[in-house]
Write an enzyme that holds these catalytic residues in place. Structure first.
Site, mmCIF file in Angstrom:
data_model
loop_
_atom_site.group_PDB
_atom_site.id
_atom_site.type_symbol
_atom_site.label_atom_id
_atom_site.label_comp_id
_atom_site.label_asym_id
_atom_site.label_seq_id
_atom_site.Cartn_x
_atom_site.Cartn_y
_atom_site.Cartn_z
ATOM 1 N N GLU A 341 3.659 9.346 22.649
ATOM 2 C CA GLU A 341 4.730 9.546 23.636
ATOM 3 C C GLU A 341 4.381 9.075 24.975
ATOM 4 O OE1 GLU A 341 6.648 13.456 21.302
ATOM 5 O OE2 GLU A 341 4.746 13.623 22.508
HETATM 6 C C1 TNX Z 1 5.232 15.690 19.161
HETATM 7 S S1 TNX Z 1 2.947 14.935 17.596
HETATM 8 C C2 TNX Z 1 4.236 15.769 19.911
HETATM 9 C C3 TNX Z 1 3.799 17.186 20.717
HETATM 10 C C4 TNX Z 1 4.817 18.214 20.726
HETATM 11 C C5 TNX Z 1 5.204 17.952 19.230
HETATM 12 C C6 TNX Z 1 6.075 19.401 18.929
HETATM 13 C C7 TNX Z 1 2.754 14.377 18.744
HETATM 14 C C8 TNX Z 1 1.688 13.299 18.725
HETATM 15 N N1 TNX Z 1 3.329 14.774 20.025
HETATM 16 O O1 TNX Z 1 3.556 16.696 22.168
HETATM 17 O O2 TNX Z 1 4.055 19.150 20.775
HETATM 18 O O3 TNX Z 1 5.932 16.990 18.904
HETATM 19 O O4 TNX Z 1 6.335 19.554 17.513
#
Ligand code: TNX
Length: 575
Positions: A341
């Site tokens: 992300e």
């Molecule tokens: C996605 S899983 C994210 C996290 C959040 C999560 C909530 C991932 C690699 N990144 O930053 O906490 O979703 O479920």
């Protein structure tokens, strides 16, 4: 002695409970069968014998458990079972080729400490007269076998401390399906103390997990001390986080956790989440350049815009230092470099950053894990990527009573962010294929099944808990029952994946945006964590929800004993 053992090769595979006494093993063993004959009576004067000095500590720990859980004061002695005429417990580390174990299927995947997964195998025999024999060729297997015995003790205890405990006659030959079985713990969105993390490690050990992946850095906090960059923790570790617990681990504390986990055959895999998720890092060192040029409020819990810049030498010097120190503190083979992300970061900068960080990890003699987005970079064969984007569309009918939380939160997300998210989901769809092309090994953490921050759908048997499910867990996620989240098989869930070739293992994850305390963590971890253990360890095709919920029912006793406030799902008849 234990002539029955020779018959183990004839065992039929079975993951059913029933038979004489309670067979409540979770994760389900590879092979388990009740045997003819009455239960074995474990009494206050029974002896635990051990074969080698190396296993004395395990014998003492088992005796301690028997006393604290069942009020049985077993004594501990080295030597053969013949000194144990009434039958007792014998822990045998043996080098002889045990036919029951030799015929178990080879484990798939990757070991986080480059160990041999067959070291986790054990044979457990409970015989009416002779008692309990646990055999393994390595201390690790013996430990896993003792774990099974503890579960059987819990399931068959009748509530009278010190009274004879009747253990069902059976034969088990068991070993893992996957070499990597973990939990990713987010200590950033809510900080947990050393003592609390130790309790999580203890719980993991009860379910034969062997990896604790610690998500040590994120927007809300930097939680690991790094020499040379004191502000990471002095500033980044203590930022106010909506009044939730904050803090960090000193190097000594972190190493204490690593050692505590290792004693329980669990490897800690540290994650520094880079180059995004770095708001706390920027707060600590504001002179670092932010490679994104966006200035919008994401208005999404846990998320922020901002990423380290691969072309900023100061940033890369910091990254190198962090990786060096983490590698020094990590006896395991892997460092997780995040990579998820990176909202607003140009693709080219992303790729060069992750490539660089990966190279640094390898220069320190470690191997690399990254979130699935890292498949877009120059992965090399054997690099590990963690697959997570496996979204389940929320059902509008499942909205919390008298509230519209989920759709409200959605409505507040700005348009440009929605577009970015749509773009991200499109790219995510290609990650698995890219990773496979590059011969990466894949840790399966499909969010719909492995993300334990999904809110519970079914009610609790405790009405106060039923209310809490509307505040715990990300309310934008689909509400799911514990049965929904149990309904998958890592071997078959994605047709492009040949699990025997491509899968490193299985990991649950708990993200803590909605968690404010250790008690909240317990609420979301249990009972679902137990279900994930089964996906990593067991021959899942031989299990099923109905027989699983039976096996699980007595585990509430263990959780009560451990002081864990689990979610009393109405789908299980806890007893
Ligand atoms: C996605 S899983 C994210 C996290 C959040 C999560 C909530 C991932 C690699 N990144 O930053 O906490 O979703 O479920």
């Amino acid at each position: 002695m234990f002539a029955l053992l020779c018959g183990l090769g004839l065992l039929t595979a079975c993951a059913e409970s029933g038979g004489p006494g309670t067979i409540n093993l979770v994760p389900a063993p590879t092979q388990s069968a009740p045997t003819a004959g009455a239960s074995f009576a474990l009494k206050g004067n029974s002896v635990i014998n051990y074969s080698h000095d190396a296993t004395r500590t395990m014998a003492l720990q088992l005796a301690d458990f028997a006393e604290r859980y069942a009020g049985l004061r077993l004594s501990v002695a080295d030597g053969p079972t013949s000194e144990n005429p009434g039958g007792g417990i014998f822990l045998a580390l043996t080098t002889r080729e045990n036919p029951a174990l030799a015929q178990l299927p080879t484990a798939y995947g990757v070991s986080a400490k480059d160990g041999d997964p067959s070291d986790e195998r054990y044979a457990l025999t409970i015989d009416t007269r002779e008692g309990v024999l646990i055999e393994a060729s390595a201390a690790e297997g013996l430990f896993r076998g003792i774990t099974s015995l503890k579960q059987l003790m819990v399931g068959n205890f009748e509530g009278q401390p010190g009274a004879t405990l009747y253990l069902p006659a059976l034969q088990v030959a068991d070993g893992p399906r996957f070499a990597w079985r973990g939990l990713s713990l987010d200590v950033c969105r809510c900080f947990f103390t050393v003592d609390q993390v130790k309790q999580v490690i203890d719980l993991l050990a009860y379910y034969k997990f062997n990896v604790l992946h610690m998500h040590l850095t994120d927007n809300e906090g930097w939680r690991i001390e790094i020499e040379g960059y004191p502000k990471l923790t002095e500033v980044g570790g203590t930022l106010d986080n909506e009044g939730k617990p904050v803090g960090f681990y000193t190097k000594a504390q972190y190493q204490e956790l690593v050692a505590y986990a290792a004693e329980r055959f669990i490897t800690i895999v540290p994650e520094i989440d880079l180059p995004g998720h770095t708001k706390a890092l920027f707060a600590a060192y504001p002179d670092l350049r932010d490679a994104t040029r966006m200035n919008i409020d994401l208005n999404m819990s846990g998320q922020a815009i901002g990423a380290l810049d691969v072309d900023d030498p100061k940033a890369m010097a910091l990254v190198e230092r962090v990786i060096t120190e983490l590698a020094e503190m990590t006896p395991g083979s892997y460092i997780h470099i995040g990579g998820d992300e990176t909202w607003g970061l140009a693709e080219d900068k992303y790729v060069r950053f992750v490539d660089k960080a990966r190279q640094m990890v390898k220069e320190k003699g470690k191997k690399v894990v990254g979130w699935q987005e890292s498949a877009r970079t120059h992965l090399e064969p054997g690099d590990v990527m963690q697959y997570w984007v496996h979204y389940k569309q929320p059902d509008p009918a499942d909205r919390p009573a008298n509230s519209d939380t989920a759709s409200e939160t959605r409505a507040e997300i700005p348009q440009e962010v929605r577009e970015m998210m749509a773009e991200m989901f499109k790219k995510n769809a290609a990650d698995m294929g890219l990773g496979l092309e590059k011969q990466a090994k894949i840790i399966l953490s499909p969010s719909a099944f492995c993300y334990l921050d999904h809110p519970y759908k079914e009610a609790s048997r405790d009405s106060l808990q039923s209310d809490r499910r509307f505040s715990l867990g990300l309310q934008t996620y689909a509400r799911q029952t514990i049965a929904d989240m149990y309904a998958w098989d890592p071997m078959t869930f994605n047709e492009r994946l040949d699990a025997s070739q491509h899968v490193a293992g299985v990991e649950a994850a708990i993200w803590c945006e909605t968690i404010r305390s250790f008690d909240d963590l317990q609420f979301l971890l249990l009972p679902r964590l137990a279900g994930v253990s089964e996906k990593g360890w067991s021959a899942v095709e031989k299990t099923g929800w109905e027989e699983y919920r039976e096996r699980l029912a007595t585990h509430a006793r263990l959780w009560d004993f451990l002081g864990w406030d689990f979610y009393q799902s109405s789908l299980v008849d806890w007893r």
